[in-house]
Scaffold this motif. Sequence first.
Motif, PDB file in Angstrom:
ATOM      1  N   TYR A  57       1.238  -1.539   0.041  1.00  0.00           N
ATOM      2  CA  TYR A  57      -0.208   0.051  -0.112  1.00  0.00           C
ATOM      3  C   TYR A  57       0.569   1.733   0.030  1.00  0.00           C
ATOM      4  N   VAL A  58       1.770   0.905   0.921  1.00  0.00           N
ATOM      5  CA  VAL A  58       2.828   2.606   0.805  1.00  0.00           C
ATOM      6  C   VAL A  58       3.853   2.746  -0.331  1.00  0.00           C
ATOM      7  N   ALA A  59       4.153   1.736  -0.832  1.00  0.00           N
ATOM      8  CA  ALA A  59       4.746   1.328  -1.384  1.00  0.00           C
ATOM      9  C   ALA A  59       4.358   1.197  -3.048  1.00  0.00           C
ATOM     10  N   ARG A  60       3.573   1.240  -3.289  1.00  0.00           N
ATOM     11  CA  ARG A  60       1.874   2.361  -4.613  1.00  0.00           C
ATOM     12  C   ARG A  60       2.481   4.127  -4.215  1.00  0.00           C
ATOM     13  N   LEU A  61       1.526   4.444  -3.072  1.00  0.00           N
ATOM     14  CA  LEU A  61       1.570   5.817  -3.143  1.00  0.00           C
ATOM     15  C   LEU A  61       3.126   6.754  -3.368  1.00  0.00           C
ATOM     16  N   VAL A  62       4.115   5.618  -3.119  1.00  0.00           N
ATOM     17  CA  VAL A  62       5.547   6.552  -2.875  1.00  0.00           C
ATOM     18  C   VAL A  62       5.974   5.760  -4.580  1.00  0.00           C
ATOM     19  N   ARG A  63       5.461   5.136  -5.097  1.00  0.00           N
ATOM     20  CA  ARG A  63       5.353   4.972  -6.838  1.00  0.00           C
ATOM     21  C   ARG A  63       4.186   6.262  -7.664  1.00  0.00           C
TER      22      ARG A  63
END
Length: 110
Positions: A87-93
């Motif tokens: 979830y967080v990695a998607r937001l960062v991307r």
Amino acid sequence: MNKAVFDEVCVLWAEHMGLPFPDDLHGVDIYDRPVVYLDSCIAGPITSYVGSQRGVLTDRQLRIVKECARDLRALLPRLRRREGRTYVARLVRIGELIISDAHASSEQSK
């Protein structure tokens, strides 16, 4: 605006919006800011970016994306459960894509 970047942001954002906030992120903070707060802060500019159909953000919106993406990136190594990490990695991307698109656009306009 880079059309490929814009399209990738749109796809990632649509995926993101279809998911609930992960249970393992409730109560998690980074730099005294709850992840749920960062999630809601970055959502506004991302929605504007996608909704503009041109990938346009104000300087203030871009600053919010940069700050939230930076803080969320710092949080990633602390996350152990797959759901929260994804979830967080998607937001960062998404944030990184928007930032790179804005940077490229500003370079082209010089």
